[in-house]
Write an enzyme that holds these catalytic residues in place. Sequence first.
Site, mmCIF file in Angstrom:
data_model
loop_
_atom_site.group_PDB
_atom_site.id
_atom_site.type_symbol
_atom_site.label_atom_id
_atom_site.label_comp_id
_atom_site.label_asym_id
_atom_site.label_seq_id
_atom_site.Cartn_x
_atom_site.Cartn_y
_atom_site.Cartn_z
ATOM 1 N N GLU C 102 0.840 -1.187 0.000
ATOM 2 C CA GLU C 102 0.000 0.000 0.000
ATOM 3 C C GLU C 102 0.878 1.242 0.000
ATOM 4 O O GLU C 102 1.496 1.582 1.012
ATOM 5 C CB GLU C 102 -0.932 0.014 1.212
ATOM 6 C CG GLU C 102 -1.961 1.133 1.095
ATOM 7 C CD GLU C 102 -2.761 1.370 2.359
ATOM 8 O OE1 GLU C 102 -2.694 0.530 3.269
ATOM 9 O OE2 GLU C 102 -3.423 2.411 2.436
ATOM 10 N N ASP C 305 1.355 -14.768 12.928
ATOM 11 C CA ASP C 305 0.191 -15.365 12.293
ATOM 12 C C ASP C 305 -0.726 -14.207 11.872
ATOM 13 O O ASP C 305 -1.385 -13.573 12.701
ATOM 14 C CB ASP C 305 -0.520 -16.293 13.293
ATOM 15 C CG ASP C 305 -1.580 -17.141 12.624
ATOM 16 O OD1 ASP C 305 -2.025 -16.790 11.508
ATOM 17 O OD2 ASP C 305 -1.972 -18.168 13.205
ATOM 18 N N HIS C 396 -1.518 10.792 -0.518
ATOM 19 C CA HIS C 396 -1.662 9.562 -1.270
ATOM 20 C C HIS C 396 -1.375 9.759 -2.749
ATOM 21 O O HIS C 396 -0.939 8.848 -3.430
ATOM 22 C CB HIS C 396 -3.046 8.944 -1.037
ATOM 23 C CG HIS C 396 -3.059 8.098 0.196
ATOM 24 N ND1 HIS C 396 -2.958 8.638 1.453
ATOM 25 C CD2 HIS C 396 -3.086 6.753 0.363
ATOM 26 C CE1 HIS C 396 -2.957 7.672 2.345
ATOM 27 N NE2 HIS C 396 -3.034 6.520 1.713
#
Lengths: 405, 405, 405, 405
Positions: C102, C305, C396
């Site tokens: 991302e 995990d 972004h």
Amino acid sequence: MESLNSHPRRQNPLDRPVDLVPRMIRQGYDRTCIDSRRQWVEEKTACQLPHIGRYSIDGEQMRGNIENPIGAVQVPVGAAGPLLLKGEHAIGTFYVPMATTEGALVRSYERGMVAVTRAGGASARVQSDENTISPVFSFTDIDAAHEFSLRVRDEEPNIRREAESTTRHGRLLRIECNATGRQVIVSFCYSTADASGMNMIVNATERACEWIERNCAARSHYIFSGLSSEKRASGRLFWGGKGKKVTAGALLPATTVKAYLHTTPERLVHMWHHTVIGHIHANSLGYNGQFANGLAAVFIACGQDVANIVNSAVGVTSFEATEEGDLYASVTLPSLTVGTVGGGTSLGTARECLEMLGCTGAGSAEAFAEIVAATLLAGELSMGSAIASGEFVQAHEKYGRNRPE
Amino acid sequence: MESLNSHPRRQNPLDRPVDLVPRMIRQGYDRTCIDSRRQWVEEKTACQLPHIGRYSIDGEQMRGNIENPIGAVQVPVGAAGPLLLKGEHAIGTFYVPMATTEGALVRSYERGMVAVTRAGGASARVQSDENTISPVFSFTDIDAAHEFSLRVRDEEPNIRREAESTTRHGRLLRIECNATGRQVIVSFCYSTADASGMNMIVNATERACEWIERNCAARSHYIFSGLSSEKRASGRLFWGGKGKKVTAGALLPATTVKAYLHTTPERLVHMWHHTVIGHIHANSLGYNGQFANGLAAVFIACGQDVANIVNSAVGVTSFEATEEGDLYASVTLPSLTVGTVGGGTSLGTARECLEMLGCTGAGSAEAFAEIVAATLLAGELSMGSAIASGEFVQAHEKYGRNRPE
Amino acid sequence: MESLNSHPRRQNPLDRPVDLVPRMIRQGYDRTCIDSRRQWVEEKTACQLPHIGRYSIDGEQMRGNIENPIGAVQVPVGAAGPLLLKGEHAIGTFYVPMATTEGALVRSYERGMVAVTRAGGASARVQSDENTISPVFSFTDIDAAHEFSLRVRDEEPNIRREAESTTRHGRLLRIECNATGRQVIVSFCYSTADASGMNMIVNATERACEWIERNCAARSHYIFSGLSSEKRASGRLFWGGKGKKVTAGALLPATTVKAYLHTTPERLVHMWHHTVIGHIHANSLGYNGQFANGLAAVFIACGQDVANIVNSAVGVTSFEATEEGDLYASVTLPSLTVGTVGGGTSLGTARECLEMLGCTGAGSAEAFAEIVAATLLAGELSMGSAIASGEFVQAHEKYGRNRPE
Amino acid sequence: MESLNSHPRRQNPLDRPVDLVPRMIRQGYDRTCIDSRRQWVEEKTACQLPHIGRYSIDGEQMRGNIENPIGAVQVPVGAAGPLLLKGEHAIGTFYVPMATTEGALVRSYERGMVAVTRAGGASARVQSDENTISPVFSFTDIDAAHEFSLRVRDEEPNIRREAESTTRHGRLLRIECNATGRQVIVSFCYSTADASGMNMIVNATERACEWIERNCAARSHYIFSGLSSEKRASGRLFWGGKGKKVTAGALLPATTVKAYLHTTPERLVHMWHHTVIGHIHANSLGYNGQFANGLAAVFIACGQDVANIVNSAVGVTSFEATEEGDLYASVTLPSLTVGTVGGGTSLGTARECLEMLGCTGAGSAEAFAEIVAATLLAGELSMGSAIASGEFVQAHEKYGRNRPE
């Protein structure tokens, strides 16, 4: 009604004349004062309130239960039963007073009670019984908050002593700290005997908090943090803490289910599965058909604090088919907030309703909790069966009010 | 009470003698029948119920609201006000009837109402108004379920025609399908005019479902799936659908907050922040001080279906400081279930309480919703301030009941 | 791909030829086997997998971590820091490995870390540390279930002995019974040292349950009931029990907030208030900007995990303005499931990433938990500030990937 | 690590020397820069990172996916299959790449896939497909907020035009306003084609919000309110809006259940009932065995944004016995956030994994969603059966890693 023609900020709000409800001498609890206050309201609102004036409770007895009294409202009450119950505290056959204006409700609960009774009765158990209040303390940083939590654990005996010094019946069972950021919520869990005990534990906890502020490097607190979920629905209620955690269950032979509830164990289990998914989809708290209906009706009748049905209704109904093809039905209420002393329990009709159930005197609160749970079990069976069998609509047409149109 | 000495399965349960509550002629709604039934209960339970017998509602009028009536319970009612409100439907100064046995409750709401009124009054808006019921249909596999959802969308006009054929006031606004596995929950959203309308929409939807079964390859359905969260607390309620979505708000100058609520906007905002975290920690639905208190008191007084407070209490209170240092307070109730016709609204004291508020006649339900929201706003301000200022305990000591000990 | 032209029930399902992935000798973990299996998959799916074949982990080392291995996937990893941390277990300046695709994520966390470091660093505290598993036992009725709960409490020492006999590192801290109807969920809470410990506690609990079945009148059990919320989001997680309950906080002067985060404490608090309401409306669990982003990036990098981010992400971020006008920011993670031994922690890149943080060897799991919490704190500050300042979109655009169009 | 000996507020925080990670020329994405940055980190943290340096992805290709890259982490990947699927978009037999370090996971999913395939395959359907973002606007009072909501509805065509002007692939499907107090959250729901599309819709919505501020009497907004629950678990996700709402189901004959899953349909249904109650008790969102495991493994392999597993894992598994005694199993994922273009989908191993599934090119995202859903179905069957049959512990002993002790 007065006209509105000014913007709120354009005038000095403190200058506006405001007609307060008359308080009268000693807050006005004798019948003359109540009547006079009601007349004042009738004039102000241009209406007549004769039924509200037709109450039989002694006015002075209302002191501590209501302010600005103008009389009483009446809610029709019906008797649902017989309910055969084999609890630990409540044993026997009961007729339960239910105050409601929802047509078909009493008939529906009665149907479930008869089915349970025909099947040999319900069982009930109180698993735990405590009432919790959760003040919150603030600190400058998480380090200080962490230190405080450790300190409170060390000081538990002193804190308990302070809390219990304010009450004869309350017992502080334990203290739990939960830090979130630089705040610490301290949960105080009490045994409150037969009272639901909110006033009792607020007083005890306020005293304890003052001691903590003096002795544990805390600057200030708010007496409520919201964590205990009083009168609110929350996931936390499944962990108990707002009253009785109580379970009721009954084994109903398939023949009884057929004869009295017009459906089968398999069909009820099928319905359970489908409606659980609906509850999950809705993000409901718990799963039940309608605990709220039975709780509201019994709470209004028996002088309980009715707002507590919001937390009390968080629970689980289960329908299971046994290997023999019969039905095992149960309800679990993790946070049933009830009391048989204090609050409205001694007022006129409320006292009578508790007497109908034999729930007065020391030790009666747990019996009352068992009866409430078994009543809800009966309601779940009846309503669940009406849905499972497709008879729900007919039942409401038969007993429901003429609809508004 | 009868003794218990046999295992439920050891005897034929259908043989057990069961003492049913007497139904009498035409279900027994005249005063003679009610009195006689009450005497029967008195004998069965070995107690006296004189207060329950002192009701003034006409017995026959209870038909459709209760079964097995034995009289009425009385709940003290006080008048809280004045509440100045500038809603879209409710405009003026109101005195709100609140039926409760929780000491200090009426006084607390009154304090908030006076503060709001002094500040120039509250505003209120109804954002939407609908009532939903969500039956569930089953299929053999997810493919068939998917097909069904598409089909229902295509048939919406026909389904609407069927549903609306059963009612003069209800309007089916839209239908929504939600498939979970091989089940499809179909939500029917209605406008129900001034009624809360549950009976109305159950009938309409049952008719529509029968049509769907005949025309859309569905085999069977359950009329309730739980998705609509009637009388249950759920996250889904934030999306509306069980009554009015209503908002109330008020701007309170810092001086008013100080004079009437004994705290400051900053302190209230600080308290809000801390208790929101408590609510989040508890996994509460929504955030509010105690909507349930005000809802229960007004619902009991005004003949509402009290069990609906469980879904109605899911909402949000907000306290915000303005740039000028004043307070903006608001409440939002996404699923406030109220009505001014039908249910218990026409019975004796309930009708009088609605008249006190001017909420009778066509179009009054939205005004009633605005008044309820503004009442809760006042309660949140008063209770929030009591917590913020540390006065909560004193207030309850002054007005609360002598505690049980 | 094969064609589909028969209804599933028309043929004998056991006859259908099924091409299993080749298992090979000893399950096939050496490079030859892995390569050969990958080629088999390439043929079956008609594609080339050269990058998947470019792994550097020793194949045999994958045993116990994966079955049917065909190689490894690569996820880009960046270093975010410096993060100055003053925890109880982790003290110093850290550079945190974050594996993500991302765009802007690493840059955003880095920005928050720099701001925290410039402000003097973050603090962190582990409040509790345990891992829970909750099997469920069934009974014939609620009476038997209730008896069982009491019995388990009495037998706690024996049950502990059995459980702990299976493990050198695990310690059974306590047992809790929760009855719902005629089922009893028994929660076993363990200390698991530096491992997240799921395999350890499953084994220990299975042993304990076998003892319980032999000694406590229980017929059968399921090893999981869902109550412990492993790899699931639930309200129950706020009470801890799936790993570390950890808090991190930092005081940021207004000047630092301005210089590095381009906003003000007041604006961040304002944003917090508004977005909390959005979370409440959505019925979110907890409140945070995006714990999931940071958790996923660190968990993938450090061999955790990854499915555990679902329960670990349930927590609370708080932004508060101090009286001096500065910002106090904190994060609270009640159920952060991490470990520094076991699972994938010793594999190639995972081991290296843990070494980057100094989190290998005995006692390192709590330090790792503190670093994770402080990392999330930095991320919340950066993302919150981007929203508060309105710079989110620009950030972004600058660092994000060319969008798909 | 540097020592800590000063209180954060005692020094000027802006003066502290801070060692930033080297950015290098053009942010440093070629291999030399990445190697050099990794060496810098190795020195700073005193450790060696050779495995991290053994990546095969082109460095420049990482631009837009990561900042401060130091290489890549490797996660073992296994192939699970065959999975026979008869979806609307994905038809055929699939081998699914799963990247994990949790021993037994791939074997368990494989077992479920084989059972499903032997039974004739799974079905899958995408019910809806949209991505939502929910900015929040503030107003002076609830009246203005209410006006704004009405205004936005009127201006929907203009707002759509603005939003869609920024994107070739995105389509604004609808706008929804939710007022809470004096704030209005405006949800923008988009179709985003094959991308998960977050960047796309943030840009489009920011443009739309600027238009709204200029034209709808709004003063300011935050681009995120939290309502859309991106990367967060919430009840709201059941109403869709963060990606695909997808269902997968399969009919498994009792013989197949017995042969491949070692249990019976009845036993699975019994287990379902018991664990649903555990989930309800925990206040879990949705009900499933462990969607998170399968989602994490597939998302890591296929270049998805892994943090999205938090919202994607909110869903429902159902096991139902048919009248013929067989099993119908289904999974429903209301908010599965996946994409086959954009994000990390084109990077090295991710691209290869998508190719293994045939999920590249236009229109492949829905096929991918169906494959993911069917994969989870297989996992739920296998894990559910392991719990129902009591084989869970053995399975993990056989395939799991040597535990840490």
